[in-house]
Design a protein around this motif. Structure first.
Motif, PDB file in Angstrom:
ATOM      1  N   GLN A 155      12.551 -18.589 -12.066  1.00 10.09           N
ATOM      2  CA  GLN A 155      14.154 -18.809 -12.110  1.00 10.09           C
ATOM      3  C   GLN A 155      14.733 -17.814 -11.137  1.00 10.09           C
ATOM      4  N   THR A 156      14.431 -17.707  -9.815  1.00 10.47           N
ATOM      5  CA  THR A 156      14.965 -17.052  -8.716  1.00 10.47           C
ATOM      6  C   THR A 156      15.568 -17.957  -7.577  1.00 10.47           C
ATOM      7  N   ILE A 157      16.345 -17.613  -6.866  1.00  4.89           N
ATOM      8  CA  ILE A 157      16.900 -18.350  -5.657  1.00  4.89           C
ATOM      9  C   ILE A 157      17.124 -17.259  -4.395  1.00  4.89           C
ATOM     10  N   VAL A 158      16.593 -17.481  -3.347  1.00  5.67           N
ATOM     11  CA  VAL A 158      16.966 -16.619  -2.116  1.00  5.67           C
ATOM     12  C   VAL A 158      17.536 -17.406  -1.255  1.00  5.67           C
ATOM     13  N   LYS A 159      18.614 -16.829  -0.553  1.00  6.51           N
ATOM     14  CA  LYS A 159      19.435 -17.765   0.254  1.00  6.51           C
ATOM     15  C   LYS A 159      19.820 -16.667   1.618  1.00  6.51           C
ATOM     16  N   GLY A 160      20.139 -17.314   2.657  1.00  4.60           N
ATOM     17  CA  GLY A 160      20.420 -16.500   3.737  1.00  4.60           C
ATOM     18  C   GLY A 160      20.466 -17.499   5.082  1.00  4.60           C
ATOM     19  N   GLY A 161      20.501 -16.825   6.476  1.00  4.37           N
ATOM     20  CA  GLY A 161      20.543 -17.624   7.712  1.00  4.37           C
ATOM     21  C   GLY A 161      19.177 -17.970   8.266  1.00  4.37           C
ATOM     22  N   TYR A 162      18.441 -16.986   7.971  1.00  8.04           N
ATOM     23  CA  TYR A 162      16.847 -17.138   8.405  1.00  8.04           C
ATOM     24  C   TYR A 162      15.985 -16.700   7.390  1.00  8.04           C
ATOM     25  N   VAL A 221      13.923 -12.603   4.417  1.00  8.94           N
ATOM     26  CA  VAL A 221      15.225 -13.160   4.620  1.00  8.94           C
ATOM     27  C   VAL A 221      16.233 -12.413   5.330  1.00  8.94           C
ATOM     28  N   ILE A 222      16.766 -12.726   6.343  1.00 10.47           N
ATOM     29  CA  ILE A 222      18.027 -11.929   6.978  1.00 10.47           C
ATOM     30  C   ILE A 222      19.144 -12.903   6.993  1.00 10.47           C
ATOM     31  N   LYS A 223      20.162 -12.347   7.584  1.00 11.36           N
ATOM     32  CA  LYS A 223      21.585 -13.072   7.902  1.00 11.36           C
ATOM     33  C   LYS A 223      22.233 -13.449   6.645  1.00 11.36           C
ATOM     34  N   LYS A 224      23.017 -12.609   6.071  1.00  7.86           N
ATOM     35  CA  LYS A 224      23.753 -12.920   4.788  1.00  7.86           C
ATOM     36  C   LYS A 224      22.726 -12.968   3.639  1.00  7.86           C
ATOM     37  N   ALA A 225      21.474 -12.336   3.524  1.00  7.36           N
ATOM     38  CA  ALA A 225      20.392 -12.405   2.685  1.00  7.36           C
ATOM     39  C   ALA A 225      21.039 -12.239   1.187  1.00  7.36           C
ATOM     40  N   LEU A 226      20.743 -13.217   0.337  1.00  6.05           N
ATOM     41  CA  LEU A 226      20.895 -13.088  -1.138  1.00  6.05           C
ATOM     42  C   LEU A 226      19.925 -13.409  -2.103  1.00  6.05           C
ATOM     43  N   PHE A 227      19.655 -12.567  -2.941  1.00  5.07           N
ATOM     44  CA  PHE A 227      18.719 -12.944  -3.995  1.00  5.07           C
ATOM     45  C   PHE A 227      19.439 -13.178  -5.499  1.00  5.07           C
ATOM     46  N   ILE A 228      18.861 -14.106  -6.009  1.00  4.08           N
ATOM     47  CA  ILE A 228      19.595 -14.641  -7.288  1.00  4.08           C
ATOM     48  C   ILE A 228      18.604 -14.858  -8.359  1.00  4.08           C
ATOM     49  N   SER A 229      18.918 -13.941  -9.629  1.00  4.20           N
ATOM     50  CA  SER A 229      17.945 -14.301 -10.913  1.00  4.20           C
ATOM     51  C   SER A 229      18.728 -14.795 -11.604  1.00  4.20           C
ATOM     52  N   THR A 230      18.376 -16.035 -12.389  1.00  2.00           N
ATOM     53  CA  THR A 230      18.905 -16.507 -13.292  1.00  2.00           C
ATOM     54  C   THR A 230      18.215 -16.608 -14.582  1.00  2.00           C
TER      55      THR A 230
END
Length: 507
Positions: free
Chosen positions: A261-268, A280-289
């Motif tokens: 239940q995790t999501i990682v987002k970014g530009g690359y 992950v780089i460029k507005k890297a974001l880790f989300i734990s739900t």
């Protein structure tokens, strides 16, 4: 000077006339006769028929030859050889010697040096060296088997353009599409429109892309996705190397772990399958739900390594995190999910309730069963500030140890060089005194994030003042810095003061 367009027209006409002048030649037939009533204008060739035309040889059991029209209809065990390059068999074939176009049907099989084609009906233009079919065909080469309803094959380019129900298959990979170009010599595929690549390790989908079936490399574009067991990788463009277990994604990157239940987002982003690792780089974001109150972590760079039971999350530079009951900021962050310990380095700050917590480094420990915060360790230059309407309550020490219950700070132990400024209020919230004390070790008990009791574990120094008598010079302990403007008030604030986000990272 003669008109160049006119000259071009004459040359084209001459080429066409020359082609027309090349007549089909009868090389062999056991019987040759005519039946004008049944086949007007035709010469009937029967038994071991062999004819030639412009470098091609045709064999069959029987044929109707229309000499004036330069047309041949062949029947039974038809074999066409075009030099050493193309060999075709079928039940029936019509050949026009003027246009050099062949129509064959009935168990048509074509072979050239790079592939074999099987279909029911085939059109072959010898001038353009292109074959077309529209009734399903199977193509086999050294790399793959291709099937499709419609297709065009260029013998010069060794390329199939296949449409409708296209499948490129070998024992390790399968590509499904409705439109693609396939090169038989290299095994390379360029696909257009919704397509799926299935391997033993993953399923990939995209609306456009490239796939090298020999070495298992693909480039996916437009709504690109890869499914690895419990992971989903998305992006505007994805590069995937099946044999290396490596994928990189560019633009609107989303990597989802459905089990943890995790999501990682970014530009690359980059994904390493065997190591179960993400970069992950460029507005890297880790989300734990995993909890009702989701955790959001942002940094310039995110690195997540290891299997779930040993996973380590690293965030570097301008790190911020957000939960409803806990927010923080530092330059780098290290979380070990095996131990449940999160370490914050370089100017770290945590906001828990109305408490601001700072130190040289901060360690947070979570309960491995509940994932809730269990304890806190502030290493060197520990400082906690709580804003009061009349001023700031402050706790300072060399090191501090805290305990959480239901994600709220309930106790705090200051060890070494302890100092406290506390605005004491009665049950009606009226300010009754201001405490200013120095003690090596101090224990604080808190309720609803407010100090309830203070225990000086060694002899303290200082005094308690009436609010009106408290000296101004004692209002702030040395090292006091109020960092409220840095506190994320909502999850979107972890990107505050950075370039505008072009996509909704929270949808």
């Amino acid at each position: 000077m003669k008109n160049p367009i006119f000259l071009l027209f004459l040359l084209s006409s001459f080429s066409f006339i020359s082609a027309q002048q090349k007549k089909i030649k009868i090389l062999n037939a056991e019987q040759t006769y005519k039946n004008q009533a049944k086949y007007p204008g035709a010469i009937i060739l029967n038994g071991n028929v062999k004819v030639s035309h412009d470098g091609a040889i045709l064999d069959c059991n029987k044929a109707l030859f229309y000499k004036d029209k330069n047309i041949l209809h062949a029947y039974g065990n038809v074999l066409v050889n075009q030099g050493d390059t193309i060999r075709q068999t079928s039940e029936y074939t019509n050949y026009n010697g003027n246009t050099q176009k062949i129509i064959s049907w009935g168990n048509v099989i074509i072979n050239d040096p790079s592939m074999q084609l099987e279909t029911d009906t085939l059109h072959f233009d010898r001038i353009t060296q292109e074959m077309t079919y529209d009734c399903y065909a199977k193509i086999i080469d050294a790399n793959n088997q291709l099937t499709s309803k419609n297709g065009l094959y260029s013998t010069t380019e060794k390329k199939f353009t296949a449409t409708t129900d296209v499948v490129v298959f070998n024992p390790e990979n399968k590509l499904e599409s409705n439109h693609l170009d396939y090169y038989t010599e290299t095994g390379e595929v360029y696909f257009y429109g919704p397509s799926t690549i299935t391997t033993q390790e993953s399923i990939a989908t995209a609306n456009k892309g490239f796939y090298d079936s020999k070495i298992g490399i693909s480039r996916l574009i437009n709504d690109a996705k890869i499914y690895y067991d419990n992971r989903i990788i998305e992006g505007d463009s994805i590069y995937n190397d099946k044999n290396r277990g490596f994928a990189s994604s560019t633009g609107n990157v989303v990597m989802t772990d459905t089990i943890n239940q995790t999501i990682v987002k970014g530009g690359y982003g980059e994904f390493f399958r065997d190591q179960d690792s993400i970069f992950v780089i460029k507005k890297a974001l880790f989300i734990s739900t995993a909890e009702v109150d989701s955790l959001f972590i942002h940094g310039d760079t995110l690195l997540i390594t290891g299997q779930p039971d040993k996973r380590i999350i690293r965030a570097y530079h301008r790190v911020k995190f957000f939960k409803t009951d806990l927010r923080g900021k530092c330059d780098s962050l290290h979380t070990n999910q095996k131990t449940g310990i999160t370490k914050m380095f370089k100017h770290p700050v945590i906001w828990s309730g109305n408490n601001q917590i700072t130190g040289d480094s901060i360690y947070l420990t979570s309960d491995l069963k509940t994932n809730k915060l269990d304890s806190l360790f502030i290493k060197r230059n520990a400082f906690i500030i709580q804003k009061d309407s009349a001023g700031f309550s402050q706790i300072k020490g060399k090191n501090m140890y805290g305990k959480f219950v239901d994600n709220q700070l309930t106790s705090l132990l200051t060890k070494g060089n302890g100092e406290v400024v506390n605005y004491a209020r009665d049950e009606e919230k009226k300010l009754v005194a201001i405490l200013n004390m120095i003690c090596s070790n101090i224990l604080f008990n808190l309720m609803d994030n407010n100090i309830q009791t203070i225990h000086f574990l060694m002899k303290p120094e200082g005094k308690t003042y009436p609010p009106s008598k408290y000296p101004n010079e004692l209002r702030f302990l040395k090292g006091f810095i109020w960092r409220e403007e840095e506190k994320p008030l909502v999850k979107e604030d972890i990107f505050k003061n950075e370039p505008v986000i072009t996509t909704n990272l929270y949808k």
